[in-house]
Design a protein around this motif. Structure first.
Motif, PDB file in Angstrom:
ATOM      1  N   TRP A 107       0.845  -1.189   0.000  1.00  0.00           N
ATOM      2  CA  TRP A 107       0.000   0.000   0.000  1.00  0.00           C
ATOM      3  C   TRP A 107       0.883   1.243   0.000  1.00  0.00           C
ATOM      4  O   TRP A 107       1.929   1.260   0.658  1.00  0.00           O
ATOM      5  CB  TRP A 107      -0.880   0.045   1.250  1.00  0.00           C
ATOM      6  CG  TRP A 107      -2.085  -0.836   1.209  1.00  0.00           C
ATOM      7  CD1 TRP A 107      -2.149  -2.171   1.494  1.00  0.00           C
ATOM      8  CD2 TRP A 107      -3.413  -0.433   0.887  1.00  0.00           C
ATOM      9  NE1 TRP A 107      -3.428  -2.625   1.364  1.00  0.00           N
ATOM     10  CE2 TRP A 107      -4.237  -1.580   0.994  1.00  0.00           C
ATOM     11  CE3 TRP A 107      -4.008   0.778   0.519  1.00  0.00           C
ATOM     12  CZ2 TRP A 107      -5.610  -1.549   0.753  1.00  0.00           C
ATOM     13  CZ3 TRP A 107      -5.360   0.815   0.284  1.00  0.00           C
ATOM     14  CH2 TRP A 107      -6.148  -0.338   0.395  1.00  0.00           C
ATOM     15  N   THR A 168      -7.191  -5.734   2.311  1.00  0.00           N
ATOM     16  CA  THR A 168      -7.693  -4.432   1.854  1.00  0.00           C
ATOM     17  C   THR A 168      -8.151  -3.583   3.025  1.00  0.00           C
ATOM     18  O   THR A 168      -8.741  -2.522   2.836  1.00  0.00           O
ATOM     19  CB  THR A 168      -8.863  -4.635   0.865  1.00  0.00           C
ATOM     20  OG1 THR A 168      -9.882  -5.415   1.497  1.00  0.00           O
ATOM     21  CG2 THR A 168      -8.390  -5.349  -0.388  1.00  0.00           C
ATOM     22  N   THR A 471     -11.438  -6.346  -2.648  1.00  0.00           N
ATOM     23  CA  THR A 471     -11.495  -4.880  -2.721  1.00  0.00           C
ATOM     24  C   THR A 471     -12.920  -4.374  -2.945  1.00  0.00           C
ATOM     25  O   THR A 471     -13.170  -3.180  -2.868  1.00  0.00           O
ATOM     26  CB  THR A 471     -10.605  -4.364  -3.874  1.00  0.00           C
ATOM     27  OG1 THR A 471     -11.050  -4.956  -5.101  1.00  0.00           O
ATOM     28  CG2 THR A 471      -9.148  -4.710  -3.634  1.00  0.00           C
TER      29      THR A 471
END
Length: 530
Positions: A107, A168, A471
């Motif tokens: 990320w 996520t 996601t």
């Protein structure tokens, strides 16, 4: 039935009321000090001091300690996280402005470029990396809560997080109090954490380790405008609920949470105190000892839930503080599944299921038995949450009404946890924030998948893994709701009541807003005094 339940309950309430009455007869305050008005400090009318009771013991300001981090972020307002969760569980930028998933396990977070620490240095990628590594090394729960494995600085205001598995949920995890960002100057040359040098609207000035009292003043170079007249906050460790209640009544404290339910009427009648109740993302939940043969029979587990009158429990025993669950979670949470079996009160159904499992009163002594052995239940809970004692005492009455010999043990949280780890219990009543990390998987992952009671459901575990990996938000909610339905059907862990947050506030307090996504409670920067 009510007479037996309320006999137990009345004794508990009378004891609490007598203690409060005794305390009220002294000239001393709850902390042994003279009562001081919360509206001004040191005689300076331009200074406004807000005094807050913190319901836990603060022994350090090290942010790797979760109790300390909770106080510093949510109550003192000294430290902040990259992401903030609103009261409706929506994630908002905070010290980070934006984020994106760049790979299955990576990320990228962009940071604000206009934030200063309280030592005057700038908050940047290196500082974020240092903070996360400090917490990763010194907080044993950090990696499990966030799945962060490493942090890399891509440029001054960009950091990359690498996680141990695909998730996520990292942005939500970075709203967790255990991920607050502090300056490396928080640690001295010996590697000891000596002061919380954060980015919040308030900066640390005093910490008395012996009493757990923390003081902070306004940081003039805070990165965004704040409208409040409070110039100082004093946070006092007060683990005793009756002491917190008395401190507000005496004018020693301006904000206190989790006051005794037996004090609510007295507080409501006080000229100087206002009582506020809020629904919150926290539950009371029972765990069965699934390592015992008795509770491996789901008929027994479900029978015991049918024996509890949850409507009466919330309305009469908890005096309306909290809610009757329609599932395992607060229904305001967008991923809560309210279309699940809740095993509503039905003592006849409870007796029928127990009979199917082989339990009946074979010797007419008033107690159920099987193979010559009486059915006995050991209930345990902890002292910190005011509703826990009332719930287990009422449960004892409900079980007694259908012929179950039940004992109750009320302990400090650490002592209760030790009994759970050692398997020395039958049912344990706990309480937990269900949105400590506001994601559809967090609560179940923490208490249903990774538990100490011997409960395992591989399909549920797989659903939670899928929930963390996708996601697509609709898929997340769907996976979570399916997992909730499975867990409710298994009935190894169940919610007898939803938690209610109760505050006693000085009537001088204004602009106090409650955030249901908080661990316990947040005192917003805007909170002011008349």
């Amino acid at each position: 039935m009510k007479k037996r339940i309320f006999g137990i309950l009345l004794a508990a309430v009378m004891c609490a009321s007598m203690l409060a009455a005794c305390s009220s007869g002294t000239k001393e305050t709850a902390s042994g000090e003279s009562a001081v008005s919360g509206s001004a400090a040191d005689g300076n009318e331009d200074e406004k001091t807000l005094r807050i009771a913190f319901p836990d013991t603060v022994t350090t300001v090290d942010v790797a300690n979760i109790t300390s981090a909770t106080m510093l972020k949510e109550v003192a307002g000294v430290c902040e996280t990259l992401v903030h969760a609103d009261e409706d569980f929506t994630l908002q930028p905070n010290l980070a402005t934006e984020w994106r998933m760049t790979g299955d396990n990576t990320w990228e977070f962009k940071l604000r470029d206009d934030v200063l620490f309280h030592d005057g240095t700038r908050m940047d990628g290196e500082a974020v990396k240092w903070s996360m590594e400090w917490e990763l090394e010194n907080n044993s729960a950090f990696a499990g809560a966030t799945y962060i494995e490493s942090v890399d600085v891509l440029d001054d205001f960009t950091v990359q997080f690498t996680t141990s598995q695909k998730t996520t949920d990292l942005p939500a995890a970075l709203s967790y109090v255990g991920t607050v960002v502090v300056s490396p100057s928080s640690v001295n040359e010996n590697g000891e954490f000596v002061a919380a040098v954060g980015t919040g609207y308030y900066k640390q000035t005093v910490f008395d380790e012996a009493s757990g009292t923390f003081e902070c003043d306004v940081f003039e170079d805070y990165w965004q405008p704040v409208e409040t007249n409070v110039t100082r906050r004093i946070v006092r460790s007060m683990t005793d609920a009756s002491a917190r209640s008395l401190a507000v009544q005496n004018g020693e404290i301006d904000i206190a949470s989790d006051v005794p339910f037996s004090d609510l009427e007295t507080l409501a009648d006080s000229e100087n105190v206002e009582v506020s109740k809020f629904n919150t993302a926290r539950t009371y939940f029972y765990e069965y000892n699934m390592k015992k043969e008795t509770f491996q029979d789901e008929r027994v587990r479900k029978a015991l839930i049918y024996a509890i009158n949850k409507e009466e429990l919330v309305g009469d025993v908890l005096l309306g503080v909290g809610g009757v669950p329609k599932g395992m979670l607060m229904e305001d949470m967008p991923w809560a599944n309210t279309e699940v079996e809740t095993f509503d009160y039905d003592p006849e159904k409870a007796l029928s299921l127990l009979k199917e499992a082989g339990y009946m009163d074979s010797d007419n002594d008033g107690y159920l038995d099987k193979d010559g052995e009486k059915l006995t239940i050991k209930l345990i809970t902890f002292t910190k949450r005011p509703g826990c004692q009332l719930i287990v005492q009422a449960t004892q009455g409900y079980f007694s009404n259908i012929g179950i010999d039940t004992s109750v043990q009320i302990l400090e949280w650490s002592a209760m946890n030790e009994l759970i780890l050692n398997g020395d219990f039958d049912m344990a009543l706990n309480s937990a924030a269900s949105a400590y990390i506001p994601t559809p998987a967090y609560y179940m992952d923490t208490y249903y998948k990774n538990n100490d009671i011997g409960y395992v459901n591989e399909k549920l575990n797989s659903l939670l893994d899928d929930c963390k990996a996708t996601t697509d938000m609709e898929e997340k909610y769907a996976y979570s709701k399916e997992a909730q339905a499975l867990a409710q059907e298994d009935a190894a862990i169940f919610t007898p009541a939803l938690y209610g947050a109760v505050f006693a506030l000085s009537k001088d307090v204004t602009n106090f807003q409650y955030n249901a996504a908080a661990h316990d409670f947040i005192v917003p920067y805007e909170t002011s005094l008349k």
